[in-house]
Enzyme design. Structure first.
Site, short mmCIF file in Angstrom:
data_model
loop_
_atom_site.label_atom_id
_atom_site.label_comp_id
_atom_site.label_asym_id
_atom_site.label_seq_id
_atom_site.Cartn_x
_atom_site.Cartn_y
_atom_site.Cartn_z
NE ARG A 292 -2.70 -3.06 0.97
CZ ARG A 292 -3.96 -2.87 0.60
NH1 ARG A 292 -4.58 -3.77 -0.15
NH2 ARG A 292 -4.59 -1.76 0.95
CG ASP A 293 -4.63 -0.85 -2.93
OD1 ASP A 293 -5.01 -1.88 -3.52
OD2 ASP A 293 -5.36 0.13 -2.76
CB CYS B 178 -10.33 -3.70 -4.72
SG CYS B 178 -10.82 -5.29 -4.03
CG HIS C 179 -9.91 2.82 -4.84
ND1 HIS C 179 -10.31 1.51 -5.00
CD2 HIS C 179 -8.83 2.75 -4.02
CE1 HIS C 179 -9.51 0.71 -4.32
NE2 HIS C 179 -8.60 1.43 -3.71
#
Lengths: 318, 318
Positions: free
Chosen positions: A14-15, A244, A213
């Site tokens: 996903r990320d 992001c 992160h």
């Protein structure tokens, strides 16, 4: 005291993939997810139910969820931006859904195009939808406080605003809240303080996971701080891919390979076969040619005499 | 409780350059050292007194020490492999000399070509030499326990062997011992346990510094563990250059730039102007073309609203 069993939640599908312009073929995603699950990863965030026009990389999320659900013992997690996404997630059979709420309202507008009030209204509608499902179809529902360690638009966010939003997410019906260092601004002291403060409002049982992160290289140091605060679920991505895409300069998830090495070296248990996990990297490299993969352990190899965790010991159910 | 003032010992000019085949011109070394000192770095390991035939990169160490000694407030540290190196170091005016003793005897033979007994005899001879100097010319003398977290030849080294060597170094006349993760095998739990164990033998005041590598990405997590054990001196290198050239697969020091960011973000004090430090990287890049530089903070930049430590507050003397 640190708990001994740590749940690694792989967020790469996903990320990671949402940050990459290349679209990974559905079959490669399936191979990746199956291989990580076979290596012992017990929770994978496999996609996001956002409009395909926004993130074409994740347009096959429903198919991926259906596939992942066939893997025994795997918790299939997805991100949803709103009620419509939650409907699709429940329809597909997801075990866990995460709704991000950026504590920076400017970032929330830029990322989800919604004010705090609008996101909280979606959270309440999703909780109502979940409650209306038969028990076996109710996913675990997490409200994720993103940009909680600071925002590239607003800088530091007032603590009282963060705590109020945490309370409001729980009041809206979330099962728990999560903390997300969207921008890579966290440091070990801030991680500990934020966990303490948010738990003061929602209770220890309603904050068990963190998404950190590696933007400024502090990923594993911040993980260590979280472990020392008894956090049990750590998000990471294979090869460290992702971050992001809406926060300029923010990139790089905690690297699953290095994280598993650190945990096992510390004598903690992940349920993961580290040698097998390192082999999964090949799938990623083949499916994403030219894409940089991060991490040090894959190149350095395991220390001479390193004793991996015994795979035969059953893990506590988390 | 964590101490608030942390001493960063920059080891790039020694540990970094000895790992690189290119020879950095003497004038570039001077510019690098002067720039880091101007940014507030208070201790720099500037070279090693080894035969120029072995490490031509460090053949100008005497000249570099003499130059570094002209910089007010800078502690000028050097590595020495034996008595002859210590004689040269004292002659040049070094403030601190470090004698490595690899707790793995196989690594000691491969690296220094000396048995434990021979290294301990050198330590005793160096201590005698130092004691014979006028007080103002006596350098601080550290015996560094290298490969203390494991060796690429022998694997894990028995704890009782490590503790005996720590005791023997102190008995030989060292002012203190240091711990060095030569091979990048350390993890946060091992760091804490080793500090506790070695201090149990030599006392807390005789173990104040640690040299960690980032070989498997755990550098800063291991630093955090050391800080939590009240370690005050952390070795690191600008751009993360270096590592141990004699330990196959071991490379990568803790990155000074990311370390300073972490410490300052945690509210700890280093005496370093981080923006200015980031600028020093340019000197390194220009003097070592083609050499990879590591670290994340230089690319990511500082967080919006990041408050660097106030440079005007005087630091405690360490």
């Amino acid at each position: 005291m640190m708990r001994t069993d740590i749940l690694i939640s792989e967020v790469g599908p996903r990320d990671g993939l949402q940050s990459i312009s290349a679209v990974m073929p559905t079959e490669a995603k399936k191979a990746w997810i199956a291989a990580e699950a076979a290596a012992g990863v017990r929770e994978i965030e496999v996609g996001s139910f956002v409009p395909a026009t926004l993130l074409p990389q994740l347009a096959d999320t429903a198919e991926i969820v259906a596939f992942a659900k066939t893997i025994p013992g795997l918790t299939v997690a997805v991100l949803v931006p709103n009620l419509r996404g939650a409907e699709a997630a429940i329809e597909a059979g997801a075990d866990k859904i995460t709704l991000p709420l950026s504590v920076s309202e400017s970032h929330s507008m830029a990322n989800l195009r919604r004010s705090h009030g609008q996101v909280l209204a979606e959270a309440a509608a999703i909780a109502t939808l979940i409650a209306a499902q038969p028990r076996a179809k109710r996913p675990h529902f997490e409200g994720s406080l993103s940009t909680v360690f600071g925002c590239t638009i607003e800088g530091a966010i007032p603590l009282r605003q963060i705590l109020r939003l945490a309370e409001q997410l729980m009041a809206a019906g979330c099962d728990e809240v999560g903390l997300s260092d969207t921008t890579g601004y966290a440091d070990p002291r801030a991680v500990k303080e934020m966990i303490r403060e948010v738990r003061g409002v929602v209770g220890a049982n309603a904050l068990t996971g963190i998404h950190l992160h590696n933007t400024r290289g502090l990923g594993l140091a911040n993980v260590l701080a979280a472990l020392e605060m008894d956090i049990e679920t750590i998000d990471s991505s294979l090869g460290g891919i992702g971050g992001c895409p809406f926060a300029p300069g923010a990139s790089g998830n905690v690297v699953t390979e290095d994280l598993v090495f650190m945990l096992q070296a510390m004598g903690l248990r992940t349920g993961i076969d580290l040698e097998e996990l390192l082999g999964v990297r090949r799938i990623l490299a083949d499916a994403l040619p030219g894409e940089p993969l991060y991490g040090f352990t894959p190149d350095a190899g395991l220390p001479l005499g390193f004793v991996p965790e015994p795979a035969s010991i059953p893990l506590e159910t988390i």
